[in-house]
Scaffold this motif. Structure first.
Motif, PDB file in Angstrom:
ATOM      1  N   GLY A  19      67.731  58.661  50.175  1.00 24.66           N
ATOM      2  CA  GLY A  19      66.427  58.129  50.544  1.00 24.66           C
ATOM      3  C   GLY A  19      65.272  58.507  49.651  1.00 24.66           C
ATOM      4  O   GLY A  19      64.116  58.340  50.045  1.00 24.66           O
ATOM      5  N   ALA A  20      65.540  59.007  48.443  1.00 29.09           N
ATOM      6  CA  ALA A  20      64.447  59.372  47.540  1.00 29.09           C
ATOM      7  C   ALA A  20      63.785  58.100  46.995  1.00 29.09           C
ATOM      8  O   ALA A  20      64.466  57.172  46.567  1.00 29.09           O
ATOM      9  N   PRO A  21      62.443  58.033  47.007  1.00 31.94           N
ATOM     10  CA  PRO A  21      61.758  56.854  46.462  1.00 31.94           C
ATOM     11  C   PRO A  21      61.970  56.751  44.962  1.00 31.94           C
ATOM     12  O   PRO A  21      62.019  57.761  44.256  1.00 31.94           O
ATOM     13  N   THR A  22      62.085  55.525  44.466  1.00 29.49           N
ATOM     14  CA  THR A  22      62.344  55.307  43.047  1.00 29.49           C
ATOM     15  C   THR A  22      61.332  54.330  42.455  1.00 29.49           C
ATOM     16  O   THR A  22      60.629  53.626  43.179  1.00 29.49           O
ATOM     17  N   VAL A  23      61.291  54.301  41.143  1.00 31.99           N
ATOM     18  CA  VAL A  23      60.436  53.362  40.416  1.00 31.99           C
ATOM     19  C   VAL A  23      61.305  52.223  39.878  1.00 31.99           C
ATOM     20  O   VAL A  23      62.533  52.318  39.869  1.00 31.99           O
ATOM     21  N   ARG A 193      61.620  89.721  35.514  1.00 26.96           N
ATOM     22  CA  ARG A 193      60.638  88.841  36.158  1.00 26.96           C
ATOM     23  C   ARG A 193      61.373  87.667  36.803  1.00 26.96           C
ATOM     24  O   ARG A 193      61.779  86.730  36.117  1.00 26.96           O
ATOM     25  N   PRO A 194      61.574  87.676  38.128  1.00 25.03           N
ATOM     26  CA  PRO A 194      62.253  86.567  38.790  1.00 25.03           C
ATOM     27  C   PRO A 194      61.332  85.354  38.979  1.00 25.03           C
ATOM     28  O   PRO A 194      60.137  85.508  39.262  1.00 25.03           O
ATOM     29  N   LEU A 195      61.913  84.175  38.835  1.00 22.03           N
ATOM     30  CA  LEU A 195      61.232  82.910  39.111  1.00 22.03           C
ATOM     31  C   LEU A 195      62.035  82.144  40.156  1.00 22.03           C
ATOM     32  O   LEU A 195      63.271  82.104  40.090  1.00 22.03           O
ATOM     33  N   ALA A 196      61.359  81.518  41.091  1.00 21.95           N
ATOM     34  CA  ALA A 196      62.022  80.696  42.106  1.00 21.95           C
ATOM     35  C   ALA A 196      61.637  79.238  41.872  1.00 21.95           C
ATOM     36  O   ALA A 196      60.452  78.899  41.866  1.00 21.95           O
ATOM     37  N   LEU A 197      62.637  78.375  41.664  1.00 21.88           N
ATOM     38  CA  LEU A 197      62.400  76.964  41.398  1.00 21.88           C
ATOM     39  C   LEU A 197      62.839  76.112  42.585  1.00 21.88           C
ATOM     40  O   LEU A 197      63.875  76.369  43.201  1.00 21.88           O
ATOM     41  N   ARG A 198      62.011  75.105  42.894  1.00 23.65           N
ATOM     42  CA  ARG A 198      62.314  74.197  43.991  1.00 23.65           C
ATOM     43  C   ARG A 198      61.806  72.808  43.628  1.00 23.65           C
ATOM     44  O   ARG A 198      60.756  72.664  43.001  1.00 23.65           O
ATOM     45  N   TYR A 199      62.550  71.780  44.047  1.00 20.94           N
ATOM     46  CA  TYR A 199      62.171  70.395  43.783  1.00 20.94           C
ATOM     47  C   TYR A 199      61.827  69.703  45.096  1.00 20.94           C
ATOM     48  O   TYR A 199      62.565  69.792  46.075  1.00 20.94           O
ATOM     49  N   ARG A 200      60.683  69.018  45.095  1.00 20.76           N
ATOM     50  CA  ARG A 200      60.237  68.277  46.266  1.00 20.76           C
ATOM     51  C   ARG A 200      59.823  66.870  45.858  1.00 20.76           C
ATOM     52  O   ARG A 200      59.525  66.609  44.695  1.00 20.76           O
ATOM     53  N   MET A 201      59.737  65.992  46.849  1.00 16.05           N
ATOM     54  CA  MET A 201      59.134  64.687  46.651  1.00 16.05           C
ATOM     55  C   MET A 201      57.649  64.796  47.011  1.00 16.05           C
ATOM     56  O   MET A 201      57.203  65.800  47.562  1.00 16.05           O
ATOM     57  N   ASP A 203      55.962  63.631  49.325  1.00 20.27           N
ATOM     58  CA  ASP A 203      55.666  63.803  50.752  1.00 20.27           C
ATOM     59  C   ASP A 203      56.045  65.197  51.260  1.00 20.27           C
ATOM     60  O   ASP A 203      55.929  65.471  52.452  1.00 20.27           O
ATOM     61  N   GLY A 204      56.503  66.071  50.360  1.00 20.85           N
ATOM     62  CA  GLY A 204      56.822  67.440  50.734  1.00 20.85           C
ATOM     63  C   GLY A 204      58.280  67.708  51.027  1.00 20.85           C
ATOM     64  O   GLY A 204      58.689  68.867  51.153  1.00 20.85           O
ATOM     65  N   ARG A 205      59.093  66.651  51.151  1.00 19.61           N
ATOM     66  CA  ARG A 205      60.519  66.857  51.425  1.00 19.61           C
ATOM     67  C   ARG A 205      61.219  67.492  50.235  1.00 19.61           C
ATOM     68  O   ARG A 205      61.024  67.066  49.095  1.00 19.61           O
ATOM     69  N   GLY A 230      57.396  60.362  42.292  1.00 18.48           N
ATOM     70  CA  GLY A 230      56.701  61.444  42.970  1.00 18.48           C
ATOM     71  C   GLY A 230      57.437  62.768  42.993  1.00 18.48           C
ATOM     72  O   GLY A 230      57.287  63.534  43.949  1.00 18.48           O
ATOM     73  N   LEU A 231      58.219  63.075  41.945  1.00 14.69           N
ATOM     74  CA  LEU A 231      58.951  64.336  41.910  1.00 14.69           C
ATOM     75  C   LEU A 231      58.001  65.493  41.592  1.00 14.69           C
ATOM     76  O   LEU A 231      57.203  65.433  40.663  1.00 14.69           O
ATOM     77  N   VAL A 232      58.099  66.558  42.387  1.00 11.35           N
ATOM     78  CA  VAL A 232      57.282  67.761  42.206  1.00 11.35           C
ATOM     79  C   VAL A 232      58.213  68.935  41.937  1.00 11.35           C
ATOM     80  O   VAL A 232      59.175  69.158  42.680  1.00 11.35           O
ATOM     81  N   LEU A 233      57.934  69.685  40.891  1.00 11.34           N
ATOM     82  CA  LEU A 233      58.732  70.863  40.543  1.00 11.34           C
ATOM     83  C   LEU A 233      57.875  72.096  40.782  1.00 11.34           C
ATOM     84  O   LEU A 233      56.861  72.284  40.130  1.00 11.34           O
ATOM     85  N   GLU A 234      58.285  72.919  41.741  1.00 12.60           N
ATOM     86  CA  GLU A 234      57.533  74.122  42.083  1.00 12.60           C
ATOM     87  C   GLU A 234      58.162  75.343  41.420  1.00 12.60           C
ATOM     88  O   GLU A 234      59.366  75.573  41.540  1.00 12.60           O
ATOM     89  N   VAL A 235      57.349  76.111  40.728  1.00 15.73           N
ATOM     90  CA  VAL A 235      57.790  77.366  40.122  1.00 15.73           C
ATOM     91  C   VAL A 235      56.968  78.496  40.726  1.00 15.73           C
ATOM     92  O   VAL A 235      55.744  78.516  40.602  1.00 15.73           O
ATOM     93  N   THR A 236      57.644  79.422  41.403  1.00 13.76           N
ATOM     94  CA  THR A 236      56.974  80.597  41.958  1.00 13.76           C
ATOM     95  C   THR A 236      57.320  81.804  41.104  1.00 13.76           C
ATOM     96  O   THR A 236      58.499  82.145  40.950  1.00 13.76           O
ATOM     97  N   VAL A 237      56.301  82.432  40.530  1.00 15.24           N
ATOM     98  CA  VAL A 237      56.499  83.626  39.716  1.00 15.24           C
ATOM     99  C   VAL A 237      56.457  84.833  40.655  1.00 15.24           C
ATOM    100  O   VAL A 237      55.423  85.145  41.238  1.00 15.24           O
ATOM    101  N   CYS A 238      57.597  85.490  40.815  1.00 17.67           N
ATOM    102  CA  CYS A 238      57.714  86.617  41.736  1.00 17.67           C
ATOM    103  C   CYS A 238      57.237  87.910  41.069  1.00 17.67           C
ATOM    104  O   CYS A 238      57.007  87.961  39.861  1.00 17.67           O
TER     105      CYS A 238
END
Length: 281
Positions: A19-23, A193-201, A203-205, A230-238
């Motif tokens: 169900g991911a939106p596409t172009v 230095r740990p990094l946490a990566l997460r991918y969202r759309m 809408d936050g999913r 609408g792909l969002v790549l979140e990088v958290t620097v721990c």
């Protein structure tokens, strides 16, 4: 030949969230064209990478340009990722080829990469020119020399990115952080230095669509990422794990993994659920 200790993930096409939106096709073609233009400009500017004051800002622009070309929005949270003039082992969970791009978009650095990446079109050349240390995962006899080279780079003041899971996972499931490369940080006396990566759309999913898993080729993965809207790549620097905090490399790997899990939230529970699901197949 591969060996019994070769990192492996149970993740495959069945892990991809639906169900991911596409172009449309025209936007996908435009994205590939834009990415190619960024890479061509990067190759044209390669001589500037030998100028110390230009190397980092130019590399950051290139990697951020690749993300923009594919329609990926980068969100960075947490502490600044800065070595402060000393080396550091930068580790992260591993989901996609986009991980490499994202880490260098935040802070360009050297990497420990599997030797196969050197043969990837375009990305392989950029990673190699960035001073990567290549690891032959199929020949365990080369590991001590690789760790020595990694420790030397850290001792020399380099930030070096490592993906200690050893292979890609879908993101909803993750692998254990293997301890071998953490020995280099101990030998060099540098922090982790740990990094946490997460991918969202948009809408936050959370989505697994960018994951590079299963038998697919890099080209297939590139096509799937280029199609996402609408792909969002979140990088958290721990927080930094200081030298001497762990008694040995296994404890250090566990501390780094726990830091990433805490940043992602509920990762341990997800891993258990997925492992049970695959055990029933």
């Amino acid at each position: 030949m591969s060996h019994p200790w070769m990192p492996a993930s149970p993740c495959g096409n069945g892990c991809l969230t639906p169900g991911a939106p596409t172009v449309g096709a025209a936007r996908r073609a435009l994205r590939f064209t834009a990415a190619a233009a960024v890479v061509l400009l990067a190759f044209a500017a390669l001589p500037a990478l030998f100028v110390p004051r230009l190397r980092e800002p130019l590399a950051r622009r290139v990697f951020r340009g690749v993300l923009r070309a594919f329609g990926v929005r980068l969100v960075v949270r947490g502490e600044p990722l800065d070595g402060g003039g000393r080396g550091a082992l930068v580790v992260n969970n591993h989901i996609s080829w986009l991980d490499i791009v994202a880490v260098n978009a935040v802070r360009p650095m050297r990497a420990l990469a599997k030797k196969e990446i050197a043969g990837w079109p375009v990305l392989g050349t950029l990673v190699a020119r960035g001073g990567s240390i290549f690891l032959d995962r199929e020949r365990l006899s080369t590991l001590p020399g690789t760790i020595d080279g990694l420790a030397a780079a850290l001792r020399g003041g380099s930030l070096v990115n490592v993906t200690p899971e050893g292979t890609t996972w879908c993101g909803l499931a993750s692998g254990r952080f293997r301890p071998a490369t953490f020995q280099a940080a101990i030998d060099a006396g540098v922090p982790v230095r740990p990094l946490a990566l997460r991918y969202r759309m948009a809408d936050g999913r959370e989505t697994t669509q960018p994951a590079f898993i299963g038998p697919e080729s890099l080209i297939d993965s590139l096509k799937r990422v280029a199609a996402l809207r609408g792909l969002v790549l979140e990088v958290t620097v721990c927080g930094e794990i200081a030298p001497g905090r762990a008694a040995d490399r296994r404890e250090l790997a566990g501390l780094a993994e726990a830091s990433v899990q805490a940043a992602l939230g509920n990762v341990v529970q997800r891993r258990v659920v997925v492992a049970r699901r695959y055990a029933r197949i």
